[in-house]
Design a protein around this motif. Structure first.
Motif, PDB file in Angstrom:
ATOM      1  N   HIS A 148       0.838  -1.199   0.000  1.00 52.09           N
ATOM      2  CA  HIS A 148       0.000   0.000   0.000  1.00 52.09           C
ATOM      3  C   HIS A 148       0.871   1.247   0.000  1.00 52.09           C
ATOM      4  O   HIS A 148       1.704   1.445   0.889  1.00 52.09           O
ATOM      5  N   THR A 149       0.696   2.091  -1.001  1.00 52.01           N
ATOM      6  CA  THR A 149       1.390   3.372  -1.073  1.00 52.01           C
ATOM      7  C   THR A 149       0.374   4.458  -1.380  1.00 52.01           C
ATOM      8  O   THR A 149      -0.221   4.453  -2.467  1.00 52.01           O
ATOM      9  N   PRO A 150       0.139   5.370  -0.456  1.00 48.95           N
ATOM     10  CA  PRO A 150      -0.804   6.461  -0.727  1.00 48.95           C
ATOM     11  C   PRO A 150      -0.309   7.354  -1.855  1.00 48.95           C
ATOM     12  O   PRO A 150       0.879   7.360  -2.200  1.00 48.95           O
ATOM     13  N   GLU A 151      -1.224   8.129  -2.430  1.00 51.71           N
ATOM     14  CA  GLU A 151      -0.853   9.115  -3.440  1.00 51.71           C
ATOM     15  C   GLU A 151      -0.313  10.345  -2.727  1.00 51.71           C
ATOM     16  O   GLU A 151      -1.034  11.029  -2.007  1.00 51.71           O
ATOM     17  N   PHE A 152       0.954  10.619  -2.903  1.00 51.47           N
ATOM     18  CA  PHE A 152       1.579  11.779  -2.275  1.00 51.47           C
ATOM     19  C   PHE A 152       1.713  12.904  -3.296  1.00 51.47           C
ATOM     20  O   PHE A 152       2.292  12.707  -4.376  1.00 51.47           O
ATOM     21  N   ALA A 153       1.178  14.058  -2.952  1.00 48.21           N
ATOM     22  CA  ALA A 153       1.279  15.205  -3.855  1.00 48.21           C
ATOM     23  C   ALA A 153       2.739  15.551  -4.104  1.00 48.21           C
ATOM     24  O   ALA A 153       3.553  15.589  -3.180  1.00 48.21           O
ATOM     25  N   ALA A 318       2.620  17.652   3.566  1.00 41.72           N
ATOM     26  CA  ALA A 318       1.937  18.615   2.695  1.00 41.72           C
ATOM     27  C   ALA A 318       2.155  18.195   1.243  1.00 41.72           C
ATOM     28  O   ALA A 318       1.206  17.979   0.498  1.00 41.72           O
ATOM     29  N   HIS A 319       3.422  18.051   0.856  1.00 37.89           N
ATOM     30  CA  HIS A 319       3.752  17.557  -0.488  1.00 37.89           C
ATOM     31  C   HIS A 319       5.244  17.291  -0.575  1.00 37.89           C
ATOM     32  O   HIS A 319       6.037  17.770   0.245  1.00 37.89           O
ATOM     33  N   PHE A 320       5.609  16.511  -1.568  1.00 42.58           N
ATOM     34  CA  PHE A 320       7.015  16.274  -1.853  1.00 42.58           C
ATOM     35  C   PHE A 320       7.600  17.513  -2.537  1.00 42.58           C
ATOM     36  O   PHE A 320       6.887  18.271  -3.200  1.00 42.58           O
ATOM     37  N   THR A 321       8.901  17.679  -2.395  1.00 42.94           N
ATOM     38  CA  THR A 321       9.639  18.733  -3.094  1.00 42.94           C
ATOM     39  C   THR A 321      10.783  18.065  -3.847  1.00 42.94           C
ATOM     40  O   THR A 321      11.069  16.873  -3.619  1.00 42.94           O
ATOM     41  N   THR A 342       4.355   2.108   4.389  1.00 39.15           N
ATOM     42  CA  THR A 342       2.972   2.546   4.619  1.00 39.15           C
ATOM     43  C   THR A 342       1.977   1.396   4.638  1.00 39.15           C
ATOM     44  O   THR A 342       0.766   1.630   4.600  1.00 39.15           O
ATOM     45  N   GLY A 343       2.475   0.172   4.711  1.00 35.42           N
ATOM     46  CA  GLY A 343       1.568  -0.944   4.960  1.00 35.42           C
ATOM     47  C   GLY A 343       1.358  -1.879   3.795  1.00 35.42           C
ATOM     48  O   GLY A 343       1.932  -1.738   2.717  1.00 35.42           O
ATOM     49  N   LEU A 344       0.494  -2.851   4.063  1.00 36.73           N
ATOM     50  CA  LEU A 344       0.170  -3.899   3.105  1.00 36.73           C
ATOM     51  C   LEU A 344      -1.211  -3.655   2.515  1.00 36.73           C
ATOM     52  O   LEU A 344      -2.004  -2.889   3.037  1.00 36.73           O
TER      53      LEU A 344
END
Length: 495
Positions: A148-153, A318-321, A342-344
């Motif tokens: 599991h990988t969330p969508e990171f801005a 907040a977001h990646f840079t 971030t999990g399975l």
């Protein structure tokens, strides 16, 4: 396409599947079985995960098999040692000869007329078919293909490398690099002290804290006992000592959560000192055992924090840079490598498509029977371990119970065993009473449990030992002998 027939088809050659093979050939020696493994090697989790420091978060005296003593000094073992243990078990007992590799099971169809499953798999040379009288799913509980990988801005703008621990790249060089590990679970607390040994600096970035408990990597009592007693006796005593202690601690946490919470946090303060902000970084919003506790051997995480090689930051992204991660609190974490611990992704029965007599089965609409079978679904069992104790404790009991069912069918001259809900209606409850994100994300896809035995999971090894090993197999279980159709009878006669 011709089908090869076995009395039992086991799906998965990990910790559970190898255990199933041992129990089948020990308790049901006259039954044929095959183990279908989707990957090229046995070992399951312990072969798939290759990230630095990979280890068990349970002691090996309970994660190990009941029939094969763990004899190494370290009770909290690393991944390679556990894989070697599983491989030895398979080789020593001839279980490895029953494994078919690169057999990715796609579907399974039950025929009441024939009292058998037809299992369709994708092999290296195309589709393969098997039939069996009983199907035993030992494929774990998560998606092996992806974590599991969330969508990171802004992740696409990051100039470094983003990796997930489930698919750790062999060419990743983190020595001298700034590393951010996103997460606060078992994987994160394993990675941080290991990466800190050679990275320039490691930051564990967590949205919220988890309970973290230190425990010696070696069980001194077990090592002393092994020098005094035969290996099997010493192993059995240590196993029960650890089982009883974990049950006591879990029940205490349920009865007196505030007292247990206070004790756990006091232990963290002892490790990190009075000036560390334990309230922010190690004080969860939930009670102990609402989620699984994180175990760190020999306080390695705390030592990394005290040395300055690692730090814990509690904030939201907040977001990646291009150079790292900007947090909602305004701080920017510089990073060359970001690890998304971030999990399975939970996956029920490997997403195999099941049907009974031509009708697709929606497992989410069924009730779970004794933690291993499904209401209305014949001759199918699933090995699913404990959430509050070692996985193998429940897997061993499940294997034993499946063998009891197989032997009961043979003794009674019957072919089909189906869990049926009795006259008293069930009040639906979640399959797992856990608040972890990876659990809550997937519960709608899982079966329900009821409010009473045998449809309720008690997460209690001692209770399960009594009921599964010695309790009746007839409680809300229908044993039957399907009669073939006339066409099948004529075909059999003509043959």
């Amino acid at each position: 396409m011709s089908s090869e027939h076995f009395d039992v088809v086991v799906v998965g050659a990990g910790l559970s599947g190898i255990g199933a093979g041992y129990h089948l050939q020990t308790l049901c020696p006259d039954r044929s079985y095959v183990i279908l493994e989707g990957r090229a090697q046995l070992g399951g989790t312990w072969d798939l995960f290759r990230y630095p420091g990979i280890r068990s978060d349970s002691d090996m005296y309970t994660l190990g098999y009941s029939f094969k003593p763990w004899t190494q000094a370290k009770a909290i073992a690393d991944g390679p040692a556990i894989l070697d243990y599983v491989t030895q078990t398979a080789r020593e007992n001839g279980i490895d000869r029953h494994i078919r590799y690169r057999q990715h099971v796609k579907s399974a169809a039950w025929s009441t007329d024939e009292a058998r499953w037809t299992v369709q798999a994708e092999g290296p040379d195309g589709p393969v078919s098997y039939t069996c009288s009983f199907l035993f799913m030992c494929s774990g509980y998560y998606n092996y293909a992806a974590g599991h990988t969330p969508e990171f801005a802004g992740a696409a703008d990051f100039g470094g490398r983003i990796v997930h621990p489930q698919h750790w790249p062999s060419d990743l060089d983190y020595a001298g690099k700034r590393v951010v590990v996103i997460g606060s679970g078992a994987t994160a607390v394993t990675l941080v002290p290991e990466l800190a040994k050679s990275a320039a600096h490691v930051t564990m970035l967590q949205r919220s804290p988890t309970y973290v408990v230190s425990r010696p990597s070696e069980d001194r009592f077990a090592n002393w006992l092994r020098a005094k007693l035969p290996a099997k006796a010493a192993y059995g005593i240590t196993r029960w000592k650890n089982v009883l202690f974990s049950m006591f601690f879990f029940n205490l946490a349920r009865r007196k959560p505030e007292k247990v919470k206070e004790r756990l946090l006091a232990m963290v303060r002892v490790h990190l000192g009075p000036d560390y902000d334990v309230g922010t970084h190690f004080t969860p919003r939930y009670n102990p055992w609402d989620q699984r506790l994180c175990l760190v051997p020999d306080a390695d995480l705390f030592d990394a924090l005290k040395s300055g090689a690692a730090e814990v930051v509690t904030d939201r992204i907040a977001h990646f840079t291009p150079g790292g991660i900007l947090l909602e609190g305004g701080r920017e974490l510089a990073a060359d490598v970001v690890v998304t611990a971030t999990g399975l992704e939970l996956q029920l029965l490997s997403d195999v498509a099941f049907e009974v007599d031509g009708v697709p089965v929606d497992l989410a609409s069924t009730y779970n029977y004794k933690g291993m079978m499904y209401s209305g679904v014949p001759n199918l069992a699933h090995s699913f371990g404990y959430t509050n104790a070692s996985w193998t404790l429940k897997a061993d009991l499940t294997c034993f119970y499946v063998c009891r069912l197989l032997n009961t069918l043979q003794k009674r001259g019957l072919r089909q065993t189906t869990p049926r809900i009795g006259a008293e209606a069930l009040k639906p409850q979640p399959f797992l009473d856990f608040t972890s994100g990876y659990v809550t994300r997937a519960m709608e896809k899982f079966p329900k449990q009821g409010h009473r035995w045998p449809w309720k999971l008690y997460q209690n090894y001692a209770q399960d030992l009594v009921t599964l090993k010695y309790g009746s197999v007839d409680i809300e279980m229908e044993f039957s002998n399907p009669v073939p159709t006339h066409a099948q009878k004529r075909a059999t006669a003509d043959a």
